[in-house]
Design an enzyme around this catalytic site. Structure first.
Site, PDB file in Angstrom:
ATOM      1  N   TRP A 147       0.836  -1.206   0.000  1.00  0.00           N
ATOM      2  CA  TRP A 147       0.000   0.000   0.000  1.00  0.00           C
ATOM      3  C   TRP A 147       0.864   1.246   0.000  1.00  0.00           C
ATOM      4  O   TRP A 147       2.061   1.151   0.305  1.00  0.00           O
ATOM      5  CB  TRP A 147      -0.937   0.004   1.227  1.00  0.00           C
ATOM      6  CG  TRP A 147      -2.238   0.696   0.914  1.00  0.00           C
ATOM      7  CD1 TRP A 147      -2.632   1.929   1.341  1.00  0.00           C
ATOM      8  CD2 TRP A 147      -3.279   0.214   0.060  1.00  0.00           C
ATOM      9  NE1 TRP A 147      -3.867   2.239   0.803  1.00  0.00           N
ATOM     10  CE2 TRP A 147      -4.274   1.210   0.012  1.00  0.00           C
ATOM     11  CE3 TRP A 147      -3.453  -0.963  -0.693  1.00  0.00           C
ATOM     12  CZ2 TRP A 147      -5.442   1.062  -0.745  1.00  0.00           C
ATOM     13  CZ3 TRP A 147      -4.610  -1.104  -1.448  1.00  0.00           C
ATOM     14  CH2 TRP A 147      -5.582  -0.095  -1.462  1.00  0.00           C
ATOM     15  N   ASP A 203       0.005  10.935  -0.322  1.00  0.00           N
ATOM     16  CA  ASP A 203      -1.093  11.902  -0.298  1.00  0.00           C
ATOM     17  C   ASP A 203      -2.422  11.214   0.003  1.00  0.00           C
ATOM     18  O   ASP A 203      -2.488   9.989   0.110  1.00  0.00           O
ATOM     19  CB  ASP A 203      -1.165  12.625  -1.650  1.00  0.00           C
ATOM     20  CG  ASP A 203      -1.642  11.723  -2.777  1.00  0.00           C
ATOM     21  OD1 ASP A 203      -1.303  10.510  -2.772  1.00  0.00           O
ATOM     22  OD2 ASP A 203      -2.365  12.196  -3.676  1.00  0.00           O
ATOM     23  N   GLU A 206      -3.401   8.319  -1.999  1.00  0.00           N
ATOM     24  CA  GLU A 206      -2.589   7.119  -1.779  1.00  0.00           C
ATOM     25  C   GLU A 206      -1.711   6.773  -2.966  1.00  0.00           C
ATOM     26  O   GLU A 206      -1.432   5.613  -3.237  1.00  0.00           O
ATOM     27  CB  GLU A 206      -3.505   5.921  -1.446  1.00  0.00           C
ATOM     28  CG  GLU A 206      -4.598   6.274  -0.470  1.00  0.00           C
ATOM     29  CD  GLU A 206      -5.441   5.089  -0.030  1.00  0.00           C
ATOM     30  OE1 GLU A 206      -6.281   4.636  -0.818  1.00  0.00           O
ATOM     31  OE2 GLU A 206      -5.246   4.599   1.088  1.00  0.00           O
ATOM     32  N   GLU A 207      -1.300   7.793  -3.701  1.00  0.00           N
ATOM     33  CA  GLU A 207      -0.538   7.541  -4.915  1.00  0.00           C
ATOM     34  C   GLU A 207       0.823   8.205  -4.933  1.00  0.00           C
ATOM     35  O   GLU A 207       1.760   7.670  -5.525  1.00  0.00           O
ATOM     36  CB  GLU A 207      -1.325   8.068  -6.136  1.00  0.00           C
ATOM     37  CG  GLU A 207      -2.622   7.358  -6.360  1.00  0.00           C
ATOM     38  CD  GLU A 207      -3.434   7.953  -7.493  1.00  0.00           C
ATOM     39  OE1 GLU A 207      -4.252   7.214  -8.057  1.00  0.00           O
ATOM     40  OE2 GLU A 207      -3.256   9.145  -7.807  1.00  0.00           O
ATOM     41  N   GLU A 430     -18.606   6.117  -5.341  1.00  0.00           N
ATOM     42  CA  GLU A 430     -17.427   6.970  -5.281  1.00  0.00           C
ATOM     43  C   GLU A 430     -17.391   7.925  -6.472  1.00  0.00           C
ATOM     44  O   GLU A 430     -17.167   9.115  -6.336  1.00  0.00           O
ATOM     45  CB  GLU A 430     -16.169   6.094  -5.257  1.00  0.00           C
ATOM     46  CG  GLU A 430     -14.870   6.863  -5.182  1.00  0.00           C
ATOM     47  CD  GLU A 430     -13.662   5.932  -5.297  1.00  0.00           C
ATOM     48  OE1 GLU A 430     -13.361   5.472  -6.422  1.00  0.00           O
ATOM     49  OE2 GLU A 430     -13.034   5.648  -4.246  1.00  0.00           O
TER      50      GLU A 430
HETATM   51  C1  NOJ Z   1      -6.126   2.499  -4.384  1.00  0.00           C
HETATM   52  C2  NOJ Z   1      -6.252   3.863  -3.800  1.00  0.00           C
HETATM   53  O1  NOJ Z   1      -7.192   3.888  -2.811  1.00  0.00           O
HETATM   54  C3  NOJ Z   1      -6.575   4.849  -4.884  1.00  0.00           C
HETATM   55  O2  NOJ Z   1      -6.702   6.127  -4.349  1.00  0.00           O
HETATM   56  C4  NOJ Z   1      -5.485   4.813  -5.908  1.00  0.00           C
HETATM   57  O3  NOJ Z   1      -5.779   5.703  -6.946  1.00  0.00           O
HETATM   58  C5  NOJ Z   1      -5.307   3.414  -6.448  1.00  0.00           C
HETATM   59  N1  NOJ Z   1      -5.091   2.491  -5.365  1.00  0.00           N
HETATM   60  C6  NOJ Z   1      -4.179   3.341  -7.459  1.00  0.00           C
HETATM   61  O4  NOJ Z   1      -2.953   3.611  -6.859  1.00  0.00           O
HETATM   62  C1  NOJ Z   2      -9.453   5.822  -2.439  1.00  0.00           C
HETATM   63  C2  NOJ Z   2      -9.221   7.250  -2.111  1.00  0.00           C
HETATM   64  O1  NOJ Z   2      -8.273   7.750  -3.009  1.00  0.00           O
HETATM   65  C3  NOJ Z   2      -8.747   7.409  -0.683  1.00  0.00           C
HETATM   66  O2  NOJ Z   2      -8.641   8.768  -0.377  1.00  0.00           O
HETATM   67  C4  NOJ Z   2      -9.701   6.760   0.260  1.00  0.00           C
HETATM   68  O3  NOJ Z   2      -9.177   6.809   1.553  1.00  0.00           O
HETATM   69  C5  NOJ Z   2      -9.963   5.317  -0.115  1.00  0.00           C
HETATM   70  N1  NOJ Z   2     -10.325   5.216  -1.516  1.00  0.00           N
HETATM   71  C6  NOJ Z   2     -11.083   4.708   0.707  1.00  0.00           C
HETATM   72  O4  NOJ Z   2     -12.271   5.404   0.502  1.00  0.00           O
END
Ligand code: NOJ
Ligand code: NOJ
Length: 614
Positions: A147, A203, A206-207, A430
């Site tokens: 992650w 950030d 999560e990227e 979402e």
């Molecule tokens: C899962 C993350 O929650 C999402 O925000 C991200 O864009 C994708 N992984 C790809 O990295």
């Molecule tokens: C992906 C989003 O990018 C992230 O901000 C969020 O925490 C997770 N999904 C779970 O909702």
């Protein structure tokens, strides 16, 4: 209205043909919002353990991101989503929904325990590293998968939620509870912020590993507001002394036209990102002056950024085509996004509206609006005759009032976009399709619902308590990347286990396993850190060292010291086929505390997988 002087049948005719469509729309919008707000609050409750209808198995006080188990797998609890959702719940509680208090109490207990859970970001003791973990299983146990970690907004956001509730307790004669039960949780989180704010992390999406505006903005508020709370409780805040430095750093995201949401990273993006409107609404203070360096919604830089960001989405999605500049559009994370198709998000589209309602509320509360060269372009789109000057609030026909009406109508038009693409049952996923508007990605996203409720409250004139931005310590003239070592103590009064310094040993798993393209290797085992034989919680290995000569899969991880564990490697198959498990059970004795790292050299033993060729 002058129509009222006309009598007879003509009046009926006129009121049909000439009644202001804007007013009719506002009425329709209000009734949509009232219905959707109730659906949203219920949608949130349905996703919180232990009784949430859509999340069986979730522990008490754990907020599940979405009931979606696959594509995307969101049946986890994220610290960020949970804190933002519970902030909404605390605010609703303060607005009078007293029945929500049990959710807050459960959350407090759940988070006290969660703080102590060792995880792939590290342990709680001695240095708080585990607090940076972004997500956990819904029963509060660790998540072992690969992650984007750590994510340093989580502790700040959780602190903010708990600070708001503590301030309520103090006002209601329960300072002792705030000091003894809740402050220890907040203190750990503020320690983490004060210690690590100047280190990069992932950030909110999560990227990107770098420095994120949303994270830093919330970190500043957490430390500044935490210092005020510590003072009222007569306790010491370790880390809060960093607030002015964090505020200094926050200024560096501004590039003269907009906020570059991720810095200290070179990812080829413009930097325009919904990050920079979610931050300002999170630190919104109804009492703030607009020139506060905290980047309030009514701040000229925030407004210039708002225009640049929204304009970037005008041309990004088919469903935004042809929408004029004074009307809201569907808004996503950032235009270069490809995740789940890179579509607009409900929560960011409603956040755009919330941002504007916040700004209007601030101007009205100050009775003045200063338009300057930075914000002029934002206002021009909405009120073309605007100029650089001070507008004082006056009568209903003054330019001040007209500008307020124009910005409010602009805000409403973002909600109308959300309304247009919300299905009849009011459920909020979402994302929604950039070409058709159909709901996409995770269904019943808790954060989408929470964001709808906060937007609806701001539109209705309900604001969270001030955090005294007028009195914060200013940033120093020159920024420096300092850090205060944290003080980490399990919040036992709130139910945290009394963990003592945990020690972990570095274990490197190397296994030779020939795989086909699309196949992956995991290590699964008997202990919590190896996922207790749950394939979904096994540790993924990497194929970075895989060559024709040596089919090496490898991972370097940390396991609890002094334990005997059993483990096996597992192959993840493509095309939805079941995983393939080794036929042997391996044993590993993890050395005691302070012991040396161990490298295991293994070779895959047992049946192999076959590509499903899908
Ligand atoms: C899962 C993350 O929650 C999402 O925000 C991200 O864009 C994708 N992984 C790809 O990295
Ligand atoms: C992906 C989003 O990018 C992230 O901000 C969020 O925490 C997770 N999904 C779970 O909702």
């Amino acid at each position: 209205m002058h129509f009222s002087r006309i009598s007879g049948p003509l009046l009926g005719l006129l009121s049909i043909t000439s009644a202001s469509p804007a007013h009719l729309q506002a009425r329709d919008l209000t009734s949509f919002i009232n219905t959707e707000r109730a659906i949203s609050l219920q949608g949130v409750k349905d996703n919180i353990g232990p009784d949430g209808a859509k999340v069986p198995g979730a522990g008490a006080g754990f907020v599940v991101a979405s009931p979606s188990r696959v594509d995307p797998p969101y049946f986890y609890t994220w610290t960020r989503d949970s804190a933002l959702t519970m902030k909404m719940i605390v605010d609703e509680f303060l607005f009078g929904k007293t029945e929500l208090q049990p959710y807050i109490e459960d959350y407090i207990h759940a988070q006290a325990v969660l703080q102590t859970v060792a995880n792939p970001s590290g342990t709680f003791l001695p240095a708080g590293l585990g607090l940076g973990e972004p997500k956990y299983q819904v029963d509060g146990t660790r998540f072992n998968g690969a992650w984007g970690r750590p994510q340093r907004d989580g502790p700040a956001l959780r602190a903010l939620t708990l600070i708001t509730y503590s301030n309520y307790l103090i006002k209601n004669g329960q300072s002792k509870k705030a000091r003894e039960i809740i402050w220890p949780i907040i203190s750990n989180d503020l320690s983490y912020v004060g210690q690590y704010w100047n280190s990069t992390g992932f950030d909110l999406w999560e990227e990107v590993q770098g420095s994120s505006f949303f994270t830093v903005q919330n970190q500043h508020r957490a430390l500044a507001e935490g210092a005020q709370l510590a003072k009222s409780l007569r306790v010491t805040c370790t880390g809060c002394d960093q607030a002015p430095e964090v505020l200094c750093f926050l200024q560096t995201f501004w590039n003269g036209e907009f906020i570059v949401s991720n810095i200290n990273v070179n990812n080829g993006r413009t930097g325009l990102d919904g990050n920079s409107i979610l931050g300002p609404i999170s630190v919104f203070d109804i009492d703030a002056y607009c020139d506060s360096p905290t980047f309030q919604p009514c701040n000229s830089k925030s407004l210039s950024n708002f225009k640049a960001l929204i304009d970037s989405f005008r041309t990004a999605y088919t469903i935004n085509a042809g929408i004029p500049a004074n009307k809201g559009v569907a808004v996503g994370r950032y235009t270069e996004d490809i995740y789940q198709g890179g579509n607009p998000w409900y929560l960011i589209t409603t956040a755009a509206a919330e941002f504007l309602y916040d700004a209007v509320a601030q101007w009205k509360a100050r009775h003045v609006l200063y338009v300057d060269s930075t914000s002029l372009a934002f206002f021009k789109d909405l009120y073309p005759s605007v100029t650089i000057r001070q507008y004082n609030s006056g009568n209903a026909n003054s330019p001040f009032a007209q500008i307020m009406n124009a910005v409010t109508a602009y805000a409403d038009s973002f909600v109308e976009i959300a309304q247009k693409y919300t299905p009849a049952d009011g459920s909020l996923a979402e994302q929604f399709d950039r070409n058709t508007g159909a709901p996409l990605s995770a269904e019943d996203l808790t954060w989408s619902y929470a964001a709808f409720v906060t937007m609806a409250e701001r539109r209705a004139g309900q604001y969270p308590p001030t955090w005294n931005t007028r009195r914060i310590t200013p940033a120093p003239a020159t920024c420096s990347g300092t850090s205060t070592p944290g003080s980490y103590v399990p919040a036992t009064a709130a139910g945290a286990p009394n963990v003592t310094t945990s020690c972990q040993i570095n274990i490197i798993f190397n296994v030779n396993a020939s795989t086909y393209f699309g196949e992956n290797i995991y290590v699964s085992g008997s202990s919590a850190d190896l996922g207790e034989w749950e394939f979904g919680n096994a540790i993924p290995l990497g194929a970075g060292g895989y060559t024709a000569e040596r089919p090496l899969w490898s991972v370097s991880t940390y396991l609890e010291a002094g334990k005997e564990v059993m483990y096996r490697y597992v192959r993840e198959q493509n095309c939805g086929q079941a995983p393939v498990v080794e036929s042997v059970n391996r044993t590993l004795v993890v050395p005691a505390c302070e012991g040396a790292a161990v490298t295991r050299e293994d070779a895959w033993t047992g049946p192999v997988g076959t590509s499903g060729n899908c």
